[in-house]
Motif scaffolding. Structure first.
Motif, PDB file in Angstrom:
ATOM      1  N   MET A  29     -26.121  11.848  48.073  1.00 15.30           N
ATOM      2  CA  MET A  29     -25.782  12.783  46.994  1.00 15.30           C
ATOM      3  C   MET A  29     -24.285  12.743  46.696  1.00 15.30           C
ATOM      4  O   MET A  29     -23.875  12.891  45.546  1.00 15.30           O
ATOM      5  CB  MET A  29     -26.216  14.200  47.359  1.00 15.30           C
ATOM      6  CG  MET A  29     -25.953  15.206  46.262  1.00 15.30           C
ATOM      7  SD  MET A  29     -26.683  14.798  44.660  1.00 15.30           S
ATOM      8  CE  MET A  29     -28.382  15.184  44.960  1.00 15.30           C
ATOM      9  N   ALA A  30     -23.470  12.531  47.699  1.00 11.13           N
ATOM     10  CA  ALA A  30     -22.029  12.394  47.473  1.00 11.13           C
ATOM     11  C   ALA A  30     -21.744  11.193  46.579  1.00 11.13           C
ATOM     12  O   ALA A  30     -20.852  11.243  45.728  1.00 11.13           O
ATOM     13  CB  ALA A  30     -21.293  12.260  48.805  1.00 11.13           C
ATOM     14  N   GLU A  31     -22.508  10.122  46.742  1.00  5.85           N
ATOM     15  CA  GLU A  31     -22.345   8.954  45.869  1.00  5.85           C
ATOM     16  C   GLU A  31     -22.655   9.308  44.421  1.00  5.85           C
ATOM     17  O   GLU A  31     -21.943   8.896  43.501  1.00  5.85           O
ATOM     18  CB  GLU A  31     -23.263   7.814  46.317  1.00  5.85           C
ATOM     19  CG  GLU A  31     -22.820   7.126  47.580  1.00  5.85           C
ATOM     20  CD  GLU A  31     -23.768   6.000  47.972  1.00  5.85           C
ATOM     21  OE1 GLU A  31     -24.538   5.512  47.120  1.00  5.85           O
ATOM     22  OE2 GLU A  31     -23.733   5.603  49.145  1.00  5.85           O
ATOM     23  N   VAL A  32     -23.703  10.086  44.198  1.00  5.70           N
ATOM     24  CA  VAL A  32     -24.068  10.510  42.844  1.00  5.70           C
ATOM     25  C   VAL A  32     -22.955  11.366  42.247  1.00  5.70           C
ATOM     26  O   VAL A  32     -22.521  11.152  41.110  1.00  5.70           O
ATOM     27  CB  VAL A  32     -25.408  11.286  42.854  1.00  5.70           C
ATOM     28  CG1 VAL A  32     -25.679  11.919  41.505  1.00  5.70           C
ATOM     29  CG2 VAL A  32     -26.545  10.362  43.256  1.00  5.70           C
ATOM     30  N   LEU A  33     -22.460  12.337  43.018  1.00  6.19           N
ATOM     31  CA  LEU A  33     -21.399  13.209  42.525  1.00  6.19           C
ATOM     32  C   LEU A  33     -20.112  12.430  42.266  1.00  6.19           C
ATOM     33  O   LEU A  33     -19.375  12.740  41.332  1.00  6.19           O
ATOM     34  CB  LEU A  33     -21.148  14.346  43.515  1.00  6.19           C
ATOM     35  CG  LEU A  33     -22.292  15.340  43.666  1.00  6.19           C
ATOM     36  CD1 LEU A  33     -21.989  16.336  44.773  1.00  6.19           C
ATOM     37  CD2 LEU A  33     -22.572  16.043  42.353  1.00  6.19           C
ATOM     38  N   GLN A  35     -19.923   9.404  41.179  1.00  4.27           N
ATOM     39  CA  GLN A  35     -20.087   8.719  39.898  1.00  4.27           C
ATOM     40  C   GLN A  35     -19.796   9.663  38.741  1.00  4.27           C
ATOM     41  O   GLN A  35     -19.278   9.244  37.711  1.00  4.27           O
ATOM     42  CB  GLN A  35     -21.496   8.147  39.777  1.00  4.27           C
ATOM     43  CG  GLN A  35     -21.734   6.976  40.703  1.00  4.27           C
ATOM     44  CD  GLN A  35     -23.163   6.481  40.658  1.00  4.27           C
ATOM     45  OE1 GLN A  35     -23.938   6.868  39.800  1.00  4.27           O
ATOM     46  NE2 GLN A  35     -23.519   5.620  41.595  1.00  4.27           N
ATOM     47  N   LEU A  36     -20.119  10.939  38.906  1.00  2.00           N
ATOM     48  CA  LEU A  36     -19.838  11.924  37.862  1.00  2.00           C
ATOM     49  C   LEU A  36     -18.350  12.232  37.758  1.00  2.00           C
ATOM     50  O   LEU A  36     -17.841  12.505  36.677  1.00  2.00           O
ATOM     51  CB  LEU A  36     -20.611  13.219  38.134  1.00  2.00           C
ATOM     52  CG  LEU A  36     -22.129  13.105  38.061  1.00  2.00           C
ATOM     53  CD1 LEU A  36     -22.777  14.404  38.522  1.00  2.00           C
ATOM     54  CD2 LEU A  36     -22.562  12.762  36.645  1.00  2.00           C
ATOM     55  N   ASN A  37     -17.654  12.225  38.884  1.00  2.00           N
ATOM     56  CA  ASN A  37     -16.221  12.527  38.902  1.00  2.00           C
ATOM     57  C   ASN A  37     -15.534  11.644  39.940  1.00  2.00           C
ATOM     58  O   ASN A  37     -15.296  12.063  41.067  1.00  2.00           O
ATOM     59  CB  ASN A  37     -15.988  14.008  39.213  1.00  2.00           C
ATOM     60  CG  ASN A  37     -14.536  14.396  39.095  1.00  2.00           C
ATOM     61  OD1 ASN A  37     -13.683  13.571  38.783  1.00  2.00           O
ATOM     62  ND2 ASN A  37     -14.243  15.650  39.345  1.00  2.00           N
ATOM     63  N   VAL A  42     -12.133  15.275  47.233  1.00  2.00           N
ATOM     64  CA  VAL A  42     -12.960  15.865  48.288  1.00  2.00           C
ATOM     65  C   VAL A  42     -14.243  15.056  48.470  1.00  2.00           C
ATOM     66  O   VAL A  42     -14.690  14.824  49.589  1.00  2.00           O
ATOM     67  CB  VAL A  42     -13.287  17.343  47.961  1.00  2.00           C
ATOM     68  CG1 VAL A  42     -14.238  17.927  48.993  1.00  2.00           C
ATOM     69  CG2 VAL A  42     -12.005  18.152  47.888  1.00  2.00           C
ATOM     70  N   ILE A  43     -14.822  14.618  47.371  1.00  2.00           N
ATOM     71  CA  ILE A  43     -16.090  13.891  47.419  1.00  2.00           C
ATOM     72  C   ILE A  43     -15.892  12.438  47.862  1.00  2.00           C
ATOM     73  O   ILE A  43     -16.730  11.891  48.574  1.00  2.00           O
ATOM     74  CB  ILE A  43     -16.795  13.928  46.046  1.00  2.00           C
ATOM     75  CG1 ILE A  43     -17.166  15.365  45.689  1.00  2.00           C
ATOM     76  CG2 ILE A  43     -18.020  13.030  46.018  1.00  2.00           C
ATOM     77  CD1 ILE A  43     -18.173  15.998  46.618  1.00  2.00           C
ATOM     78  N   ALA A  44     -14.794  11.817  47.463  1.00  2.00           N
ATOM     79  CA  ALA A  44     -14.576  10.379  47.729  1.00  2.00           C
ATOM     80  C   ALA A  44     -14.819   9.976  49.186  1.00  2.00           C
ATOM     81  O   ALA A  44     -15.580   9.046  49.447  1.00  2.00           O
ATOM     82  CB  ALA A  44     -13.185   9.960  47.269  1.00  2.00           C
TER      83      ALA A  44
END
Length: 55
Positions: A29-33, A35-37, A42-44
């Motif tokens: 899910m972090a990979e999906v997020l 791609q959105l930003n 924090v997500i990277a």
């Protein structure tokens, strides 16, 4: 219905101002997020695949 124990679950709450709150963030899910930003710092690191193996 019985829940599988190997199932990954992430809960998302998208707020009206565009912020996203996440509980139990899984790597997929972090990979999906990401791609959105892609600039989100924090997500990277959470989207990066873990190449280390535990012994």
């Amino acid at each position: 219905m019985k829940k599988r124990t190997d199932e990954l679950n992430t809960e998302l709450l998208i707020l009206p101002d565009g912020r996203i709150l996440v509980q139990n963030l899984t790597q997929p899910m972090a990979e999906v997020l990401r791609q959105l930003n892609p600039r989100d710092q924090v997500i990277a690191p959470r989207a990066a695949k873990n190449t280390k193996r535990s012994s």
